[in-house]
Scaffold this motif. Structure first.
Motif, mmCIF file in Angstrom:
data_model
loop_
_atom_site.group_PDB
_atom_site.id
_atom_site.type_symbol
_atom_site.label_atom_id
_atom_site.label_comp_id
_atom_site.label_asym_id
_atom_site.label_seq_id
_atom_site.Cartn_x
_atom_site.Cartn_y
_atom_site.Cartn_z
ATOM 1 N N GLU A 263 -23.518 -63.869 -20.264
ATOM 2 C CA GLU A 263 -23.501 -64.596 -21.534
ATOM 3 C C GLU A 263 -24.867 -64.522 -22.222
ATOM 4 O OE1 GLU A 263 -20.333 -68.081 -22.227
ATOM 5 O OE2 GLU A 263 -21.443 -68.199 -20.349
ATOM 6 N N ASN A 264 -25.911 -64.490 -21.420
ATOM 7 C CA ASN A 264 -27.265 -64.274 -21.926
ATOM 8 C C ASN A 264 -28.067 -63.594 -20.819
ATOM 9 O OD1 ASN A 264 -28.421 -66.381 -20.181
ATOM 10 N ND2 ASN A 264 -27.249 -67.747 -21.490
ATOM 11 N N ARG A 265 -29.302 -63.278 -21.106
ATOM 12 C CA ARG A 265 -30.116 -62.509 -20.136
ATOM 13 C C ARG A 265 -30.248 -63.175 -18.780
ATOM 14 N NH1 ARG A 265 -35.149 -59.085 -22.310
ATOM 15 N NH2 ARG A 265 -34.000 -57.695 -23.669
ATOM 16 N N GLN A 266 -30.369 -64.519 -18.806
ATOM 17 C CA GLN A 266 -30.598 -65.252 -17.565
ATOM 18 C C GLN A 266 -29.305 -65.515 -16.791
ATOM 19 O OE1 GLN A 266 -32.264 -66.329 -20.506
ATOM 20 N NE2 GLN A 266 -34.023 -65.194 -19.761
ATOM 21 N N ALA A 267 -28.180 -65.456 -17.503
ATOM 22 C CA ALA A 267 -26.912 -65.867 -16.883
ATOM 23 C C ALA A 267 -26.449 -64.888 -15.811
ATOM 24 C CB ALA A 267 -25.843 -65.983 -17.965
ATOM 25 N N ASP A 268 -25.620 -65.417 -14.888
ATOM 26 C CA ASP A 268 -25.004 -64.556 -13.888
ATOM 27 C C ASP A 268 -23.911 -63.726 -14.550
ATOM 28 O OD1 ASP A 268 -26.469 -65.492 -11.720
ATOM 29 O OD2 ASP A 268 -25.114 -67.200 -11.429
ATOM 30 N N PHE A 269 -23.631 -62.591 -13.952
ATOM 31 C CA PHE A 269 -22.545 -61.739 -14.447
ATOM 32 C C PHE A 269 -21.213 -62.400 -14.078
ATOM 33 C CE2 PHE A 269 -19.585 -58.373 -14.816
ATOM 34 C CZ PHE A 269 -20.143 -57.427 -15.654
ATOM 35 N N LYS A 270 -20.331 -62.548 -15.058
ATOM 36 C CA LYS A 270 -19.030 -63.146 -14.773
ATOM 37 C C LYS A 270 -17.911 -62.213 -15.238
ATOM 38 C CE LYS A 270 -18.387 -67.686 -15.310
ATOM 39 N NZ LYS A 270 -18.348 -68.947 -16.101
ATOM 40 N N GLY A 271 -16.952 -61.997 -14.369
ATOM 41 C CA GLY A 271 -15.806 -61.153 -14.720
ATOM 42 C C GLY A 271 -15.066 -61.679 -15.938
ATOM 43 N N THR A 272 -15.007 -63.008 -16.076
ATOM 44 C CA THR A 272 -14.285 -63.595 -17.210
ATOM 45 C C THR A 272 -14.981 -63.286 -18.538
ATOM 46 O OG1 THR A 272 -15.464 -65.638 -16.668
ATOM 47 C CG2 THR A 272 -13.160 -65.502 -16.003
ATOM 48 N N ILE A 273 -16.299 -63.261 -18.514
ATOM 49 C CA ILE A 273 -17.037 -62.967 -19.757
ATOM 50 C C ILE A 273 -16.843 -61.485 -20.125
ATOM 51 C CG2 ILE A 273 -19.341 -62.982 -20.860
ATOM 52 C CD1 ILE A 273 -18.110 -65.794 -20.220
ATOM 53 N N LEU A 274 -16.877 -60.617 -19.112
ATOM 54 C CA LEU A 274 -16.618 -59.193 -19.359
ATOM 55 C C LEU A 274 -15.220 -59.025 -19.987
ATOM 56 C CD1 LEU A 274 -17.161 -56.130 -19.019
ATOM 57 C CD2 LEU A 274 -16.243 -56.317 -16.700
ATOM 58 N N ALA A 275 -14.236 -59.684 -19.385
ATOM 59 C CA ALA A 275 -12.857 -59.571 -19.893
ATOM 60 C C ALA A 275 -12.763 -60.074 -21.332
ATOM 61 C CB ALA A 275 -11.911 -60.358 -18.995
#
Lengths: 243, 142
Positions: A73-85
């Motif tokens: 969601e931003n540079r600091q955030a963890d990678f989330k499959g839901t955000i990618l989707a």
């Protein structure tokens, strides 16, 4: 010319069959010395390896690179499959399909599945991150009335009617990216089968292939690229019409 | 000597019992993640259902032991000191302010009742949410 789905399908199967140099990320963390020459992988890495390769193969080098960051969601955030989707649906015209073997009577007795099925039908969203959905394929493996879990949640709702027609449509989808339990687990979908990586394994236990109807995570969502999304022979959810 | 020890133990028991009750009643309450309803509903308030230090969960369906601390009239910093998150010990908490928790329950109880009236299978969900809300109010005040 190959489409993104065709290339991604090929890469999915290739990694499933050939992964001698890979190890699950958690296993590598536990035994860094033992697996120092192995490449670390896990469920989301499998998805990203496939997508990055496929976008590069169809000439979209920018997406091949961007895909590794699209879930943040931003540079600091963890990678989330839901955000990618969410970004693939909103920005790249992918389509989301909610899937559940039985939309009312989950065999694990967890009301999360039934609630997620309601959200899919009523609001066209998946997970608390509200990933947009366009279709809903449910009841391809209805729970028997004799199952103790059938009685435990919603005994007043009758047995679900078997839906084989829509399941056959899923079996013709060459490639999709799947999410279960609000993004707790990610996987790849090819022609009715779930291909997944287990991050605590290596060798023959690292990758697994399971028919969607037998997938233990039960309710999930599958996201398909625009080359296939436009021609899916599935009913569009009312809440997704005109969106 | 035995008598003195017994008196001391009794006093420690009374003091610790009383003080924990007071703190528990007025300042914070620990509840399991699942008391906030299905994670599709609660995730936007509580965050992910798995340990927050993991990029995603296990590849096999797994229940993670995550608890929620609802706090009132105590600072977030103090609550975090009392209930620290520890990756090493696999202890994970979500800290929710009392007002946010109560308004979450108010909002979702109405939403679930609406869905029930629309014919969706909701089972006893609205009752379950109401009873957790009542428990919070009983413990932390109205």
């Amino acid at each position: 010319m190959s489409t993104i789905s065709i290339v991604a399908r090929k890469k999915t199967l290739d990694l499933y069959l050939n992964h001698q140099n890979e190890v699950g990320s958690e296993l590598k963390k536990k035994h860094p010395k033992k697996y120092e020459n192995y490449k670390s992988t896990d469920c989301i890495t499998y998805v990203l390896n496939v997508l990055s390769f496929a976008y590069k193969a169809v000439g979209n080098n920018q997406m091949a690179k961007d895909i590794w960051l699209m879930g943040k969601e931003n540079r600091q955030a963890d990678f989330k499959g839901t955000i990618l989707a969410k970004r693939l649906v909103n920005n790249k015209n992918w389509a989301g399909i909610y899937v559940s073997p039985d939309s009312i009577h989950p065999t694990d007795g967890d009301k999360e599945h039934t609630f997620a099925a309601v959200m899919a039908k009523r609001n066209c969203t998946f997970s608390p991150d509200k990933v947009p959905l366009k279709h809903r394929v449910v009841n391809y493996k209805p729970t028997s009335k004799n199952d103790p879990k059938f009685q435990s949640l919603y005994p007043n709702f009758g047995t679900s009617t078997l839906n084989e027609v829509d399941y056959k449509v899923l079996e013709r989808i060459p490639f999709g990216f799947g999410l279960s339990r609000g993004g707790m687990h990610c996987w790849v979908f090819v022609e009715g089968f779930v291909y997944e990586v287990h991050w605590d394994s290596v060798g023959s236990g690292l990758y697994e292939k399971t028919a969607l109807r037998d997938f233990p995570w039960l309710s999930s969502a599958i996201f398909v690229p625009n080359d296939v999304a436009a021609n899916l022979k599935l009913v569009t959810l009312k809440c997704a019409v005109g969106v | 000597m035995k008598f003195v020890i017994n008196i001391c133990l009794g006093l420690i028991f009374i003091i610790s019992g009383c003080s924990s009750q007071v703190v528990d009643k007025k300042q914070y309450l620990v509840l399991p993640y699942s008391s906030f309803g299905p994670s599709t509903m609660s995730g936007s308030l509580l965050g992910v259902e798995w340990f927050q230090w993991l990029p995603h969960g296990d590849s096999r369906p797994t229940k993670y032991d995550v608890n929620v601390i609802i706090y009132r009239e105590i600072s977030l910093g103090e609550v975090k000191k009392i209930y620290p998150i520890s990756q090493k010990k696999r202890v994970d908490y979500r800290y929710i302010n009392y007002l946010d928790a109560v308004s979450y329950f108010n909002r979702n109880i109405i939403e679930v009742i609406n869905m029930e009236q629309e014919g969706y299978p909701m089972g006893a969900l609205s009752q379950e949410l109401k009873s957790v809300k009542t428990h919070i109010i009983n413990k932390l005040g109205n």
